[in-house]
Scaffold this active site. Structure first.
Site, PDB file in Angstrom:
ATOM      1  N   ASP A   6       0.864  -1.136   0.044  1.00 18.88           N
ATOM      2  CA  ASP A   6      -0.086  -0.003  -0.224  1.00 18.88           C
ATOM      3  C   ASP A   6       0.974   1.186   0.090  1.00 18.88           C
ATOM      4  OD1 ASP A   6      -2.045   1.735   0.403  1.00 18.88           O
ATOM      5  OD2 ASP A   6      -2.035   1.722   2.723  1.00 18.88           O
ATOM      6  N   THR A  10       2.888   9.328   2.467  1.00 20.56           N
ATOM      7  CA  THR A  10       4.008   9.720   3.363  1.00 20.56           C
ATOM      8  C   THR A  10       4.715   8.238   3.325  1.00 20.56           C
ATOM      9  OG1 THR A  10       2.616  11.163   4.593  1.00 20.56           O
ATOM     10  CG2 THR A  10       4.563  10.303   5.765  1.00 20.56           C
ATOM     11  N   ASP A 113      -6.448   3.333  -2.880  1.00 21.48           N
ATOM     12  CA  ASP A 113      -6.451   2.833  -1.118  1.00 21.48           C
ATOM     13  C   ASP A 113      -7.932   2.852  -0.781  1.00 21.48           C
ATOM     14  OD1 ASP A 113      -6.654   5.752  -2.071  1.00 21.48           O
ATOM     15  OD2 ASP A 113      -5.594   6.203  -0.149  1.00 21.48           O
ATOM     16  N   THR A 189       1.361  28.259  23.449  1.00 21.75           N
ATOM     17  CA  THR A 189       1.433  27.786  22.096  1.00 21.75           C
ATOM     18  C   THR A 189       0.834  26.231  21.646  1.00 21.75           C
ATOM     19  OG1 THR A 189       2.667  29.943  21.698  1.00 21.75           O
ATOM     20  CG2 THR A 189       2.377  28.178  19.653  1.00 21.75           C
TER      21      THR A 189
END
Length: 264
Positions: A6, A10, A113, A189
């Site tokens: 697959d 990334t 996918d 933050t």
């Protein structure tokens, strides 16, 4: 044994199946600069370390959303597995050989996918109308009716993509771990980004799932509409939402196995 690949934006997830059982999985970076020889060397090393005898591979199947990596992994299948792989195409979603399918008048735009996800979810969720929420580089919802028709879905930036975009494009905003904060109002933050991204995506997913369910009801769905989550980052939202019927991190490779059984 089946060698299932697959290829995502990334990572490349590789699953080794012995009949229906996942023997092992490997995850390597999706890098279009690497050749088939380089990936072959990586896979052979991983197989050796896992005690996998590559001579036992008798089938291979590839799904890819990165066209440039299809060729290198065809080479991997030929050199490592000594087999010619089945390479999935979006056109297969129009064929009536699979348990789910696109409408006859549909364009051929479904990623392979997502086709794998739809096939596996249809089998796993006992042929119910369903929504697959896939947490990858993109956050996708894939919707299938109770008649097995893939109706379409939604595409949003993934959680990791959102955090990376903030850190890359805003000079004073750092990369932060994808964890749910204890408070919505971030006092730092880091907390503010986690609230905006993680809790914001919780609202995004829950809202989209709710709206999709409403639309399916308007289309005539009367039975339970099931929601299954998959993808590497599903664990970020799983503890803080109740909108998933089930979670299966291996859904896509299970779809590869099912399609291989039907078409090979």
């Amino acid at each position: 044994m089946l060698f299932a690949v697959d290829i995502g934006n990334t990572n490349v997830v590789i699953a080794v199946f012995d009949n229906d059982r996942i023997v092992t999985q490997w995850r390597v970076a999706s890098d279009t600069r690497r050749t088939g020889d380089e990936y072959s060397s990586i896979i052979l090393t991983l197989a050796r370390d896992a005690g996998i005898d590559v001579s036992e591979f008798d089938k291979a199947v590839i799904s890819s959303v990165v066209p440039a990596l299809i060729g290198p992994f065809v080479v991997v299948c030929q050199r490592v597995c000594k087999v010619q792989p089945l390479v999935l195409t979006s056109a297969m979603a129009l064929e009536r050989k699979l348990p789910v399918h696109l409408p006859d008048n549909s364009t051929r735009e479904l990623g392979t996918d997502l086709l794998c996800n739809a096939v596996a979810a249809w089998e796993e969720l006992e042929h119910h109308a369903n929504i697959v929420v896939d947490f990858g580089t993109a956050l996708t919802l894939t919707v299938t009716s109770s008649s097995g028709e893939i109706l379409g879905g939604t595409i949003s930036p993934g959680l990791g993509t959102a955090v990376k975009a903030l850190a890359t494009n805003a000079a004073q905003l750092p990369f932060v771990p994808l964890e749910a904060p204890s408070n919505v109002i971030g006092a730092t933050t880091k907390g503010a980004i986690q609230s905006g991204v993680v809790l914001g995506y919780k609202g995004l997913v829950e809202s989209l799932v709710s709206q999709v369910k409403s639309e399916l009801v308007l289309r005539g769905e009367k039975d339970e509409i099931r929601v299954i989550a998959t993808g590497g980052l599903n664990s970020v939202l799983k503890p803080i939402t109740e909108c998933f019927t089930s979670v299966d991190k291996d859904l896509t490779v299970k779809g590869l196995l099912s399609i291989s059984k039907i078409l090979q």
